[in-house]
Structure formats: structure tokens, C-alpha cells
Scaffold this motif. Structure first.
Motif, PDB file in Angstrom:
ATOM      1  N   ALA A  45      49.224  85.096  12.967  1.00  0.00           N
ATOM      2  CA  ALA A  45      49.249  84.637  14.365  1.00  0.00           C
ATOM      3  C   ALA A  45      47.942  84.938  15.085  1.00  0.00           C
ATOM      4  CB  ALA A  45      50.413  85.275  15.102  1.00  0.00           C
ATOM      5  N   TYR A  46      47.234  85.962  14.663  1.00  0.00           N
ATOM      6  CA  TYR A  46      45.956  86.332  15.279  1.00  0.00           C
ATOM      7  C   TYR A  46      44.944  85.186  15.174  1.00  0.00           C
ATOM      8  CZ  TYR A  46      41.404  88.629  15.595  1.00  0.00           C
ATOM      9  OH  TYR A  46      40.117  88.959  15.924  1.00  0.00           O
ATOM     10  N   HIS A  47      44.878  84.538  14.034  1.00  0.00           N
ATOM     11  CA  HIS A  47      43.868  83.508  13.801  1.00  0.00           C
ATOM     12  C   HIS A  47      44.106  82.219  14.601  1.00  0.00           C
ATOM     13  CE1 HIS A  47      41.742  85.928  10.924  1.00  0.00           C
ATOM     14  NE2 HIS A  47      42.890  86.183  10.297  1.00  0.00           N
ATOM     15  N   PRO A  48      45.325  81.666  14.626  1.00  0.00           N
ATOM     16  CA  PRO A  48      45.531  80.498  15.484  1.00  0.00           C
ATOM     17  C   PRO A  48      45.261  80.789  16.959  1.00  0.00           C
ATOM     18  CG  PRO A  48      47.304  80.656  13.907  1.00  0.00           C
ATOM     19  CD  PRO A  48      46.489  81.910  13.784  1.00  0.00           C
ATOM     20  N   ALA A  49      45.537  82.025  17.377  1.00  0.00           N
ATOM     21  CA  ALA A  49      45.241  82.389  18.771  1.00  0.00           C
ATOM     22  C   ALA A  49      43.736  82.302  19.027  1.00  0.00           C
ATOM     23  CB  ALA A  49      45.768  83.785  19.076  1.00  0.00           C
ATOM     24  N   ASN A  50      42.932  82.754  18.075  1.00  0.00           N
ATOM     25  CA  ASN A  50      41.470  82.623  18.204  1.00  0.00           C
ATOM     26  C   ASN A  50      41.058  81.158  18.210  1.00  0.00           C
ATOM     27  OD1 ASN A  50      40.845  85.297  18.411  1.00  0.00           O
ATOM     28  ND2 ASN A  50      40.300  85.549  16.260  1.00  0.00           N
TER      29      ASN A  50
END
Length: 71
Positions: A45-50
Motif C-alpha cells: 500500500a505504501y507504493h501506490p500511495a507514492n
């Protein structure tokens, strides 16, 4: 194998692009984790948020399955 965050985000973006083309909507975080071979949904989830912050992804709702490709 550890990857740089930029490499992982490119992989995730490619996966989301394919998923949208095949199914008409984006994957959930769990579906995305399974598709790219990661176990931690928090890490995924961290990466799509970025990607959303950079404008590469746009969410129309709360879940990532409502995402569409940005610029």
C-alpha cells in the motif's frame, strides 16, 4: 531480493495497468500483493500511495480498486 523503491513502484504501476486493461478496475491491495509476490499489504500500500502523490495514479474512491492511471 530487495529492490529500490523506484523499481518496485514501476513494477506495481505495470501490474495495475495490466489489471485495469484486463478487468476494467484496479486491484485491491491484497490482489496487488499476490500479483507481485509480496506478503506485506502495508508495504504494498505504501507504493501506490507514492504513485498517487506523484500523479501517476488517481483514486476515485477509498480503495485502490477505484484507481485509474494519471499522467
Amino acid at each position: 531480493m530487495n529492490r529500490r523503491p523506484e523499481q518496485r513502484e514501476e513494477e506495481i504501476l505495470r501490474c495495475i495497468r495490466r489489471w485495469i486493461e484486463d478487468k476494467g478496475e484496479g486491484p485491491s491491495v491484497r490482489q496487488l500483493a499476490k500479483a507481485i509476490g509480496m506478503r506485506s499489504t502495508a508495504s504494498v500500500a505504501y507504493h501506490p500511495a507514492n504513485l498517487e502523490r506523484s500523479g501517476a495514479l488517481i483514486r476515485d474512491g477509498r480503495g485502490w480498486n477505484t484507481c485509474r492511471l494519471g499522467h
